[in-house]
Motif scaffolding. Structure first.
Motif, PDB file in Angstrom:
ATOM      1  N   CYS A 264       2.248  67.570  30.963  1.00  0.00           N
ATOM      2  CA  CYS A 264       3.066  68.018  29.829  1.00  0.00           C
ATOM      3  C   CYS A 264       3.874  66.837  29.308  1.00  0.00           C
ATOM      4  CB  CYS A 264       4.007  69.116  30.321  1.00  0.00           C
ATOM      5  SG  CYS A 264       5.064  69.798  29.032  1.00  0.00           S
TER       6      CYS A 264
ATOM      7  N   HIS B  55       4.360  71.176  36.242  1.00  0.00           N
ATOM      8  CA  HIS B  55       4.988  72.501  36.173  1.00  0.00           C
ATOM      9  C   HIS B  55       4.110  73.507  35.426  1.00  0.00           C
ATOM     10  CE1 HIS B  55       6.396  70.095  32.718  1.00  0.00           C
ATOM     11  NE2 HIS B  55       6.136  71.195  32.046  1.00  0.00           N
TER      12      HIS B  55
ATOM     13  N   SER C  38       6.844  66.945  28.847  1.00  0.00           N
ATOM     14  CA  SER C  38       8.073  66.943  29.665  1.00  0.00           C
ATOM     15  C   SER C  38       7.928  66.040  30.893  1.00  0.00           C
ATOM     16  CB  SER C  38       8.424  68.363  30.109  1.00  0.00           C
ATOM     17  OG  SER C  38       8.501  69.218  29.007  1.00  0.00           O
TER      18      SER C  38
ATOM     19  N   ASP D 274       3.134  77.636  30.664  1.00  0.00           N
ATOM     20  CA  ASP D 274       4.075  76.804  29.911  1.00  0.00           C
ATOM     21  C   ASP D 274       3.749  76.791  28.416  1.00  0.00           C
ATOM     22  OD1 ASP D 274       5.931  74.917  29.088  1.00  0.00           O
ATOM     23  OD2 ASP D 274       5.002  73.221  30.104  1.00  0.00           O
TER      24      ASP D 274
HETATM   25 ZN   LIG Z   1       5.901  71.606  30.030  1.00  0.00          ZN
END
Ligand SMILES: [Zn+2]
Ligand SMILES: [Zn+2]
Length: 252
Positions: A38, A60, A40, A151
């Motif tokens: 991701c 995640h 992130s 997600d």
């Molecule tokens: Zn993410």
């Protein structure tokens, strides 16, 4: 097992770590079959997530098979194929009960996996509060099809839901990366009058135009004039900002 680890700002590495063990009765251990990367994760790498803990395994968004569950886990059992939610939440506090699980007040609550505790870019992961954090994957859905549930798809679904889109609305979606496309699909479920996607990458615009020919496309430079021309009330009725860049918030 092997685990992709946040060493320090600018540095991730594949390390050998012990297989995680149950530590609370509400935990589950999941054997990972697929995990995604991701943006992130890149934010952690670039030092823009102050809460990220050095030494944790990143990741995640993942799917896998339940290996072991704690005594208080009732929703899943060993052998179940599951998606893992990015947010850890208790399901019982004020915020969880009102649907705002990302504001969960449990010490485990919020973005824990792959940020504050070991995540899923590894062979196994320990998932706290597993009754809330895991969802079984139906037989007819493959692991790959389910990968974005935890997600990216959830983000798009939530964005479309809180936007209160009606069939009279012109909806502007800024950004057509994976989360932007998931937001688009979830917006389409609401049947708005028109959808405009603003995206700077020609490749991503071509993807949207090929797969969703009814969607109007524009670029950040032309966005404001284009939206004015293609809306009924002097601009879009709903705007979903799904790019996360510095200049896309003012644009929205
Ligand atoms: Zn993410
Ligand atoms: Zn909660």
């Amino acid at each position: 097992m092997k685990a992709y680890t946040f060493i320090e700002e600018g540095k991730f590495a594949l390390l050998k770590k012990a297989k995680p063990e149950l530590s609370e009765p509400t935990d589950a251990i999941v054997r990972i079959t697929l995990g995604s990367i991701c943006t992130s994760d890149l934010h952690i790498k670039h030092g823009s997530v102050p809460r990220a803990v050095k030494g944790i395994t990143v990741g995640h968004e993942m799917v896998g098979v339940v290996e072991q569950v704690g005594a208080e886990v009732t929703k899943v059992k060993p052998g179940d194929r599951v998606t893992v939610n990015v947010e850890t939440f208790c399901g019982e506090c004020y915020f969880c009960k009102h649907g705002y699980v990302n504001n969960c007040t449990s010490p485990h609550g919020g973005w824990a996996l792959g940020c504050r505790i070991d995540g899923g870019q590894a062979e196994y992961v320990r998932v706290p509060l597993a009754d809330q954090g895991l969802d079984r994957i139906p037989e007819s859905v493959t692991d790959e099809q389910a990968l974005f549930v935890g997600d990216v798809l959830a983000t798009g679904y939530w964005a479309a839901r809180i936007s209160e889109i009606t069939e009279e609305d012109t909806v502007l979606i800024i950004g057509a990366g994976p989360t932007g496309v998931c937001s688009l699909l979830c917006t389409m479920l609401r049947n708005p009058k028109r959808i405009i996607v603003c995206e700077k990458s020609a490749e991503r615009r071509a993807f949207v135009s090929k797969h969703y020919p009814d969607v109007l496309l524009t670029t950040p430079e032309e966005c404001e004039a284009f939206v004015m021309e293609h809306s009924d009330h002097g601009g879009a009725d709903r705007v979903l900002e799904v790019a996360g860049a510095k200049d896309t918030f003012p644009l929205a």
